[in-house]
Motif scaffolding. Structure first.
Motif, PDB file in Angstrom:
ATOM      1  N   THR A 104       0.873  -1.166   0.000  1.00 12.01           N
ATOM      2  CA  THR A 104       0.000   0.000   0.000  1.00 12.01           C
ATOM      3  C   THR A 104       0.913   1.219   0.000  1.00 12.01           C
ATOM      4  N   ASP A 105       0.703   2.094  -0.976  1.00 14.37           N
ATOM      5  CA  ASP A 105       1.490   3.322  -1.053  1.00 14.37           C
ATOM      6  C   ASP A 105       2.987   3.056  -1.137  1.00 14.37           C
ATOM      7  N   ASP A 106       3.387   2.139  -1.982  1.00 16.23           N
ATOM      8  CA  ASP A 106       4.810   1.830  -2.133  1.00 16.23           C
ATOM      9  C   ASP A 106       5.479   1.380  -0.845  1.00 16.23           C
ATOM     10  N   GLU A 107       4.685   0.923   0.102  1.00 16.56           N
ATOM     11  CA  GLU A 107       5.268   0.450   1.360  1.00 16.56           C
ATOM     12  C   GLU A 107       4.612  -0.863   1.766  1.00 16.56           C
ATOM     13  N   VAL A 108       5.410  -1.750   2.357  1.00 16.58           N
ATOM     14  CA  VAL A 108       4.876  -2.990   2.925  1.00 16.58           C
ATOM     15  C   VAL A 108       5.112  -2.977   4.430  1.00 16.58           C
ATOM     16  N   LYS A 109       4.069  -3.314   5.165  1.00 19.92           N
ATOM     17  CA  LYS A 109       4.209  -3.514   6.603  1.00 19.92           C
ATOM     18  C   LYS A 109       4.376  -5.013   6.816  1.00 19.92           C
ATOM     19  N   LEU A 110       5.600  -5.440   7.125  1.00 23.82           N
ATOM     20  CA  LEU A 110       5.875  -6.869   7.272  1.00 23.82           C
ATOM     21  C   LEU A 110       5.170  -7.419   8.509  1.00 23.82           C
ATOM     22  N   PRO A 111       4.425  -8.503   8.343  1.00 21.39           N
ATOM     23  CA  PRO A 111       3.762  -9.072   9.513  1.00 21.39           C
ATOM     24  C   PRO A 111       4.677  -9.989  10.318  1.00 21.39           C
ATOM     25  N   MET A 112       5.850 -10.294   9.789  1.00 19.48           N
ATOM     26  CA  MET A 112       6.700 -11.297  10.458  1.00 19.48           C
ATOM     27  C   MET A 112       8.049 -10.724  10.869  1.00 19.48           C
ATOM     28  N   ALA A 113       8.669 -11.395  11.833  1.00 21.49           N
ATOM     29  CA  ALA A 113       9.969 -10.975  12.353  1.00 21.49           C
ATOM     30  C   ALA A 113      11.086 -11.479  11.442  1.00 21.49           C
ATOM     31  N   ARG A 114      12.301 -10.998  11.694  1.00 22.91           N
ATOM     32  CA  ARG A 114      13.464 -11.406  10.900  1.00 22.91           C
ATOM     33  C   ARG A 114      13.685 -12.920  10.954  1.00 22.91           C
ATOM     34  N   ARG A 115      13.451 -13.482  12.117  1.00 19.24           N
ATOM     35  CA  ARG A 115      13.649 -14.930  12.267  1.00 19.24           C
ATOM     36  C   ARG A 115      12.737 -15.708  11.311  1.00 19.24           C
ATOM     37  N   ASP A 116      11.505 -15.225  11.151  1.00 17.11           N
ATOM     38  CA  ASP A 116      10.568 -15.889  10.245  1.00 17.11           C
ATOM     39  C   ASP A 116      11.041 -15.776   8.798  1.00 17.11           C
ATOM     40  N   ILE A 117      11.508 -14.588   8.443  1.00 16.69           N
ATOM     41  CA  ILE A 117      12.006 -14.390   7.079  1.00 16.69           C
ATOM     42  C   ILE A 117      13.195 -15.325   6.839  1.00 16.69           C
ATOM     43  N   ALA A 118      14.096 -15.365   7.829  1.00 15.78           N
ATOM     44  CA  ALA A 118      15.284 -16.215   7.716  1.00 15.78           C
ATOM     45  C   ALA A 118      14.879 -17.679   7.535  1.00 15.78           C
ATOM     46  N   ASP A 119      13.943 -18.150   8.330  1.00 17.54           N
ATOM     47  CA  ASP A 119      13.548 -19.555   8.253  1.00 17.54           C
ATOM     48  C   ASP A 119      12.760 -19.866   6.981  1.00 17.54           C
ATOM     49  N   TYR A 120      12.183 -18.846   6.396  1.00 16.20           N
ATOM     50  CA  TYR A 120      11.493 -19.036   5.118  1.00 16.20           C
ATOM     51  C   TYR A 120      12.500 -19.121   3.975  1.00 16.20           C
ATOM     52  N   LEU A 121      13.558 -18.335   4.077  1.00 13.91           N
ATOM     53  CA  LEU A 121      14.535 -18.239   2.984  1.00 13.91           C
ATOM     54  C   LEU A 121      15.717 -19.192   3.144  1.00 13.91           C
ATOM     55  N   GLY A 122      15.776 -19.893   4.280  1.00 14.75           N
ATOM     56  CA  GLY A 122      16.912 -20.773   4.518  1.00 14.75           C
ATOM     57  C   GLY A 122      18.194 -19.999   4.789  1.00 14.75           C
ATOM     58  N   LEU A 123      18.070 -18.867   5.481  1.00 11.36           N
ATOM     59  CA  LEU A 123      19.227 -18.047   5.843  1.00 11.36           C
ATOM     60  C   LEU A 123      19.194 -17.809   7.351  1.00 11.36           C
ATOM     61  N   THR A 124      20.207 -17.090   7.863  1.00 11.83           N
ATOM     62  CA  THR A 124      20.183 -16.692   9.269  1.00 11.83           C
ATOM     63  C   THR A 124      19.632 -15.271   9.363  1.00 11.83           C
ATOM     64  N   ILE A 125      19.218 -14.887  10.562  1.00 15.34           N
ATOM     65  CA  ILE A 125      18.708 -13.521  10.718  1.00 15.34           C
ATOM     66  C   ILE A 125      19.791 -12.500  10.402  1.00 15.34           C
ATOM     67  N   GLU A 126      21.030 -12.804  10.741  1.00 19.73           N
ATOM     68  CA  GLU A 126      22.122 -11.872  10.450  1.00 19.73           C
ATOM     69  C   GLU A 126      22.245 -11.640   8.949  1.00 19.73           C
ATOM     70  N   THR A 127      22.175 -12.718   8.187  1.00 16.91           N
ATOM     71  CA  THR A 127      22.307 -12.580   6.737  1.00 16.91           C
ATOM     72  C   THR A 127      21.122 -11.820   6.146  1.00 16.91           C
ATOM     73  N   VAL A 128      19.920 -12.094   6.636  1.00 13.33           N
ATOM     74  CA  VAL A 128      18.747 -11.350   6.167  1.00 13.33           C
ATOM     75  C   VAL A 128      18.943  -9.869   6.442  1.00 13.33           C
ATOM     76  N   SER A 129      19.390  -9.578   7.647  1.00 15.69           N
ATOM     77  CA  SER A 129      19.597  -8.181   8.032  1.00 15.69           C
ATOM     78  C   SER A 129      20.621  -7.511   7.121  1.00 15.69           C
ATOM     79  N   ARG A 130      21.723  -8.196   6.899  1.00  9.65           N
ATOM     80  CA  ARG A 130      22.762  -7.633   6.022  1.00  9.65           C
ATOM     81  C   ARG A 130      22.242  -7.436   4.601  1.00  9.65           C
TER      82      ARG A 130
END
Lengths: 229, 229
Positions: B171-197
């Motif tokens: 919405t309006d060129d912005e996404v409000k992520l519903p999930m934490a970094r850990r969730d993104i990491a576990d979805y992508l097969g990465l660590t939270i540090e790597t997602v953050s970087r």
DNA sequence: CGACCATTTGATATGGATCAAGCGATGTGG
DNA sequence: CCACATCGCTTGATCCATATCAAATGGTCG
């Protein structure tokens, strides 16, 4: 569980027998009546069966040989989505265009059934509708299991792959692999060198024996299972 | 294409309107008549909706909040299979037991429909049968796209993930992520540090802006697309 | 037998994991 | 209203599994 796949209809128990009144031409996963709507076609080694984004005209069943479905990524890498061996059904697309390309891994004979005819049939034959759903569901399960492999180490992926192949192709504690190392690598997201090394590890740990590169003998399932876990 | 997902019925064009005679309660993917067979339930943050290997009793539709499905591997790692946001349907299992666990990522309201009732209905209502098939097919497509992410670098996976979320939540060129970094990491097969970087890389390359960790502003889709390719 | 191609094995490089610290938001009690 | 603890996220330093580059081996077919 991870490497379990299921091509047979019958997830809903009491419904599984819906086609049994028709004598099956083939042993499982799709019934004779439907196969007879189709025709047979042969594909030499490494030939395309269909390409990504081509209109999805047919549903395919492997009679002999083997098939890979894959996608070439923009970075040039090839990701193999699945392998199909005799008895497996593939190409049942959800949209009108194929999402993946398909190629024969070896000289293959396939039964082709017109997708349009099947869908038309499904609209008044409930058993056919259920079959289409069941086949798609089996594919979903297989793809989910494939995804889980990527959370594991190289040795674990290779062990999982071997167990998956064993489930489908095992005869006398041996599997004759229909695909080359490159195909295995592209399926597992590894390089051929890493696949080769992992196989050597597994052989050294006495889980398997590799008399020739295409033949894998299973010595210790428990060890493989432990690894693939 | 890679990050395209599709929750709407209607892959077969001419068939898409089969439910339009019933005024829809919700905007898409599953029609009012079916929703009215179900009931609403609320789940607080981080609570289980169902567990792996539990009997699959219901089909779920997200009204508000968000859901993750996942599996814990024997090595302790958690692989997230999918995220579901308002409008999405999940839990449509192919066997009688769930293959994955599901949890609410945030306070969530869901519509539950008895799976048994749906299957019964499907056996004489062809439109329902097609809906079940279509939903399963959409899930298959989503899972296939997820698999392709694993053939890419960390930055590419994160870019692909953001584009997937943008498609569903922008919405309006912005996404409000519903999930934490850990969730993104576990979805992508990465660590939270790597997602953050990776997120930092994307911000530095001016593709996105991250005003707060849960808010992602999209600045340069082309750059993201180039990366995710 | 000899050429070719797939596979294995070896040496080195590297992307992402791991370990460890710092930082910023949110909430709590004084 | 402000210390201060907590938790999620980011940043930094190092390590390691797998990729990459390179060579040796072996199986297949003329």
């Amino acid at each position: 569980m991870l490497v379990k796949t299921e091509t047979q209809p019958g997830y809903f128990g009491h419904q599984a027998a819906s086609h049994q009144d028709v004598p099956p031409v083939c042993d499982f996963a799709f019934p004779g009546a439907i196969e007879r709507m189709g025709f047979t076609n042969s594909y030499p080694l490494d030939t395309e069966i269909y390409g990504e984004e081509e209109p999805a005209q047919y549903l395919y069943k492997v009679v002999s040989g083997a098939v890979r479905t894959y996608k070439i990524l923009e970075n040039g890498r090839r990701q193999i989505a699945a392998f199909y061996v005799p008895g497996d059904v593939f190409g049942l697309e959800t949209r009108d265009e194929h999402a993946l390309s398909a190629e024969a891994i070896s000289q293959s004979k396939l039964i082709l059934v017109k997708r349009r005819d099947l869908i038309a049939l499904a609209s008044h034959d409930n058993a056919v509708a259920r079959l289409l759903w069941t086949l798609t569901a089996a594919e979903l399960r297989r793809t989910q299991d494939h995804t889980l492999l990527f959370a594991m180490s190289a040795d674990q992926r290779v062990a999982g792959f071997l167990l998956e192949m064993a489930e489908r192709l095992l005869t006398d504690d041996e599997v004759k692999l229909p695909m080359a190392r490159r195909d295995i690598a592209d399926y597992l997201g590894l390089t051929i060198e890493t696949v080769s090394r992992s196989l050597t590890h597994l052989e050294n740990s006495a889980a398997i024996k590799i008399p020739t590169s295409r033949r894998i003998q299973f010595r210790d399932y428990a060890a493989l299972g432990r690894l693939s876990a």
